[in-house]
Motif scaffolding. Sequence first.
Motif, PDB file in Angstrom:
ATOM      1  N   GLY A  39       4.187  10.973  -4.131  1.00  0.00           N
ATOM      2  CA  GLY A  39       4.430  10.681  -2.724  1.00  0.00           C
ATOM      3  C   GLY A  39       3.197  10.277  -1.924  1.00  0.00           C
ATOM      4  O   GLY A  39       3.322   9.934  -0.757  1.00  0.00           O
ATOM      5  N   ASP A  40       2.006  10.309  -2.535  1.00  0.00           N
ATOM      6  CA  ASP A  40       0.801  10.002  -1.763  1.00  0.00           C
ATOM      7  C   ASP A  40       0.765   8.548  -1.288  1.00  0.00           C
ATOM      8  O   ASP A  40       0.449   8.279  -0.121  1.00  0.00           O
ATOM      9  N   LEU A  41       1.138   7.614  -2.144  1.00  0.00           N
ATOM     10  CA  LEU A  41       1.152   6.206  -1.749  1.00  0.00           C
ATOM     11  C   LEU A  41       2.175   5.948  -0.645  1.00  0.00           C
ATOM     12  O   LEU A  41       1.898   5.215   0.308  1.00  0.00           O
ATOM     13  N   ALA A  42       3.340   6.560  -0.778  1.00  0.00           N
ATOM     14  CA  ALA A  42       4.389   6.389   0.228  1.00  0.00           C
ATOM     15  C   ALA A  42       3.923   6.914   1.583  1.00  0.00           C
ATOM     16  O   ALA A  42       4.175   6.289   2.619  1.00  0.00           O
ATOM     17  N   ARG A  43       3.225   8.055   1.583  1.00  0.00           N
ATOM     18  CA  ARG A  43       2.767   8.626   2.849  1.00  0.00           C
ATOM     19  C   ARG A  43       1.721   7.726   3.511  1.00  0.00           C
ATOM     20  O   ARG A  43       1.769   7.504   4.718  1.00  0.00           O
ATOM     21  N   ILE A  44       0.801   7.191   2.730  1.00  0.00           N
ATOM     22  CA  ILE A  44      -0.211   6.305   3.312  1.00  0.00           C
ATOM     23  C   ILE A  44       0.435   5.008   3.792  1.00  0.00           C
ATOM     24  O   ILE A  44       0.062   4.471   4.843  1.00  0.00           O
ATOM     25  N   GLU A  45       1.429   4.537   3.069  1.00  0.00           N
ATOM     26  CA  GLU A  45       2.185   3.364   3.512  1.00  0.00           C
ATOM     27  C   GLU A  45       2.846   3.642   4.872  1.00  0.00           C
ATOM     28  O   GLU A  45       2.810   2.804   5.781  1.00  0.00           O
ATOM     29  N   GLU A  46       3.421   4.832   5.036  1.00  0.00           N
ATOM     30  CA  GLU A  46       4.038   5.216   6.316  1.00  0.00           C
ATOM     31  C   GLU A  46       3.008   5.247   7.442  1.00  0.00           C
ATOM     32  O   GLU A  46       3.276   4.795   8.558  1.00  0.00           O
ATOM     33  N   ILE A  47       1.835   5.812   7.155  1.00  0.00           N
ATOM     34  CA  ILE A  47       0.779   5.894   8.166  1.00  0.00           C
ATOM     35  C   ILE A  47       0.340   4.488   8.583  1.00  0.00           C
ATOM     36  O   ILE A  47       0.199   4.199   9.777  1.00  0.00           O
ATOM     37  N   ALA A  48       0.148   3.607   7.607  1.00  0.00           N
ATOM     38  CA  ALA A  48      -0.258   2.229   7.910  1.00  0.00           C
ATOM     39  C   ALA A  48       0.785   1.533   8.785  1.00  0.00           C
ATOM     40  O   ALA A  48       0.429   0.832   9.739  1.00  0.00           O
ATOM     41  N   ALA A  49       2.066   1.745   8.484  1.00  0.00           N
ATOM     42  CA  ALA A  49       3.133   1.139   9.278  1.00  0.00           C
ATOM     43  C   ALA A  49       3.180   1.748  10.681  1.00  0.00           C
ATOM     44  O   ALA A  49       3.321   1.026  11.677  1.00  0.00           O
ATOM     45  N   GLU A  50       3.024   3.065  10.755  1.00  0.00           N
ATOM     46  CA  GLU A  50       3.072   3.753  12.054  1.00  0.00           C
ATOM     47  C   GLU A  50       2.005   3.232  13.010  1.00  0.00           C
ATOM     48  O   GLU A  50       2.265   3.034  14.197  1.00  0.00           O
ATOM     49  N   TYR A  51       0.801   2.982  12.495  1.00  0.00           N
ATOM     50  CA  TYR A  51      -0.291   2.517  13.352  1.00  0.00           C
ATOM     51  C   TYR A  51      -0.440   0.999  13.356  1.00  0.00           C
ATOM     52  O   TYR A  51      -1.370   0.475  13.953  1.00  0.00           O
ATOM     53  N   GLU A  52       0.499   0.304  12.698  1.00  0.00           N
ATOM     54  CA  GLU A  52       0.488  -1.159  12.632  1.00  0.00           C
ATOM     55  C   GLU A  52      -0.879  -1.666  12.186  1.00  0.00           C
ATOM     56  O   GLU A  52      -1.498  -2.530  12.810  1.00  0.00           O
ATOM     57  N   ALA A  53      -1.348  -1.118  11.066  1.00  0.00           N
ATOM     58  CA  ALA A  53      -2.683  -1.419  10.556  1.00  0.00           C
ATOM     59  C   ALA A  53      -2.819  -2.887  10.174  1.00  0.00           C
ATOM     60  O   ALA A  53      -1.918  -3.459   9.554  1.00  0.00           O
ATOM     61  N   ILE A  54      -3.981  -3.465  10.515  1.00  0.00           N
ATOM     62  CA  ILE A  54      -4.275  -4.838  10.090  1.00  0.00           C
ATOM     63  C   ILE A  54      -4.990  -4.841   8.749  1.00  0.00           C
ATOM     64  O   ILE A  54      -5.073  -5.876   8.095  1.00  0.00           O
ATOM     65  N   GLU A  55      -5.548  -3.689   8.348  1.00  0.00           N
ATOM     66  CA  GLU A  55      -6.162  -3.552   7.032  1.00  0.00           C
ATOM     67  C   GLU A  55      -6.364  -2.076   6.715  1.00  0.00           C
ATOM     68  O   GLU A  55      -6.337  -1.233   7.612  1.00  0.00           O
ATOM     69  N   ILE A  56      -6.565  -1.824   5.430  1.00  0.00           N
ATOM     70  CA  ILE A  56      -6.854  -0.476   4.961  1.00  0.00           C
ATOM     71  C   ILE A  56      -8.192  -0.526   4.247  1.00  0.00           C
ATOM     72  O   ILE A  56      -8.415  -1.383   3.386  1.00  0.00           O
ATOM     73  N   VAL A  57      -9.080   0.372   4.644  1.00  0.00           N
ATOM     74  CA  VAL A  57     -10.412   0.477   4.053  1.00  0.00           C
ATOM     75  C   VAL A  57     -10.387   1.667   3.094  1.00  0.00           C
ATOM     76  O   VAL A  57     -10.105   2.788   3.507  1.00  0.00           O
ATOM     77  N   VAL A  58     -10.648   1.395   1.821  1.00  0.00           N
ATOM     78  CA  VAL A  58     -10.661   2.443   0.803  1.00  0.00           C
ATOM     79  C   VAL A  58     -12.101   2.653   0.362  1.00  0.00           C
ATOM     80  O   VAL A  58     -12.798   1.697   0.016  1.00  0.00           O
ATOM     81  N   GLY A  59     -12.534   3.907   0.368  1.00  0.00           N
ATOM     82  CA  GLY A  59     -13.888   4.233  -0.058  1.00  0.00           C
ATOM     83  C   GLY A  59     -14.062   4.076  -1.553  1.00  0.00           C
ATOM     84  O   GLY A  59     -13.217   4.509  -2.335  1.00  0.00           O
ATOM     85  N   LEU A  60     -15.150   3.434  -1.934  1.00  0.00           N
ATOM     86  CA  LEU A  60     -15.479   3.241  -3.338  1.00  0.00           C
ATOM     87  C   LEU A  60     -16.724   4.062  -3.640  1.00  0.00           C
ATOM     88  O   LEU A  60     -17.825   3.694  -3.227  1.00  0.00           O
ATOM     89  N   PRO A  61     -16.558   5.210  -4.312  1.00  0.00           N
ATOM     90  CA  PRO A  61     -17.705   6.088  -4.553  1.00  0.00           C
ATOM     91  C   PRO A  61     -18.633   5.538  -5.633  1.00  0.00           C
ATOM     92  O   PRO A  61     -18.301   5.569  -6.807  1.00  0.00           O
ATOM     93  N   THR A  62     -19.748   5.017  -5.210  1.00  0.00           N
ATOM     94  CA  THR A  62     -20.740   4.520  -6.153  1.00  0.00           C
ATOM     95  C   THR A  62     -21.889   5.517  -6.221  1.00  0.00           C
ATOM     96  O   THR A  62     -22.083   6.319  -5.312  1.00  0.00           O
ATOM     97  N   SER A  63     -22.653   5.442  -7.292  1.00  0.00           N
ATOM     98  CA  SER A  63     -23.808   6.330  -7.427  1.00  0.00           C
ATOM     99  C   SER A  63     -24.913   5.847  -6.495  1.00  0.00           C
ATOM    100  O   SER A  63     -24.841   4.745  -5.945  1.00  0.00           O
ATOM    101  N   LEU A  64     -25.935   6.654  -6.328  1.00  0.00           N
ATOM    102  CA  LEU A  64     -27.042   6.260  -5.460  1.00  0.00           C
ATOM    103  C   LEU A  64     -27.722   4.994  -5.955  1.00  0.00           C
ATOM    104  O   LEU A  64     -28.298   4.244  -5.173  1.00  0.00           O
ATOM    105  N   SER A  65     -27.631   4.724  -7.260  1.00  0.00           N
ATOM    106  CA  SER A  65     -28.225   3.502  -7.808  1.00  0.00           C
ATOM    107  C   SER A  65     -27.330   2.286  -7.569  1.00  0.00           C
ATOM    108  O   SER A  65     -27.738   1.163  -7.835  1.00  0.00           O
ATOM    109  N   GLY A  66     -26.107   2.515  -7.089  1.00  0.00           N
ATOM    110  CA  GLY A  66     -25.182   1.420  -6.831  1.00  0.00           C
ATOM    111  C   GLY A  66     -24.191   1.162  -7.950  1.00  0.00           C
ATOM    112  O   GLY A  66     -23.323   0.317  -7.818  1.00  0.00           O
ATOM    113  N   ARG A  67     -24.293   1.905  -9.033  1.00  0.00           N
ATOM    114  CA  ARG A  67     -23.355   1.744 -10.149  1.00  0.00           C
ATOM    115  C   ARG A  67     -22.045   2.468  -9.832  1.00  0.00           C
ATOM    116  O   ARG A  67     -22.042   3.480  -9.155  1.00  0.00           O
TER     117      ARG A  67
END
Length: 167
Positions: A39-67
């Motif tokens: 249900g996690d994807l469905a809930r985030i989809e609901e949140i995006a629709a509720e706030y009429e999001a123009i985009e979703i920013v997803v964090g990409l955890p990289t190491s301090l070296s950038g890898r």
Amino acid sequence: MRHGARIGVDVGSVRIGVARSDPSGLLATPVETVRRGRGDLARIEEIAAEYEAIEIVVGLPTSLSGRESHAAGAAREFAVRLAARVAPVPIRLVDERLTTVSAQQGLRSSGVKARNQRDVIDQAAAVVLLQAALDGERATGNPPGRPLEPPRPGNGPGEEASGGTPR
């Protein structure tokens, strides 16, 4: 600065922090912590629709070296699955190095005790991530991070078809 609300998503192995911006893109605020799994994807989809999001920013955890780490691969895979749910809302991958550390420091400085942080740390990390993306866009005039490209034949799941080069 583009007009419209954005959603910030900090993907963890157990919980997903979600934040949103105001339509003018000035301020990120916490929304909720979503339990990872069914249900996690469905809930985030609901949140995006509720706030009429123009985009979703997803964090990409990289190491301090950038890898990219294993966690980055998991976040990228999550972003690909989310993109299929929220299309045509674009997903952007943004470097999230040290967002959790910054969130913990902020909570501690505001008086939230360490044992009480678990309930809000993921939301706070999503706020830090999204606010950095908003500030970066305001400073440069360019959207934050990199767009998530749909996989093309020959690319593995979650790999960017552009070869990972920013646009």
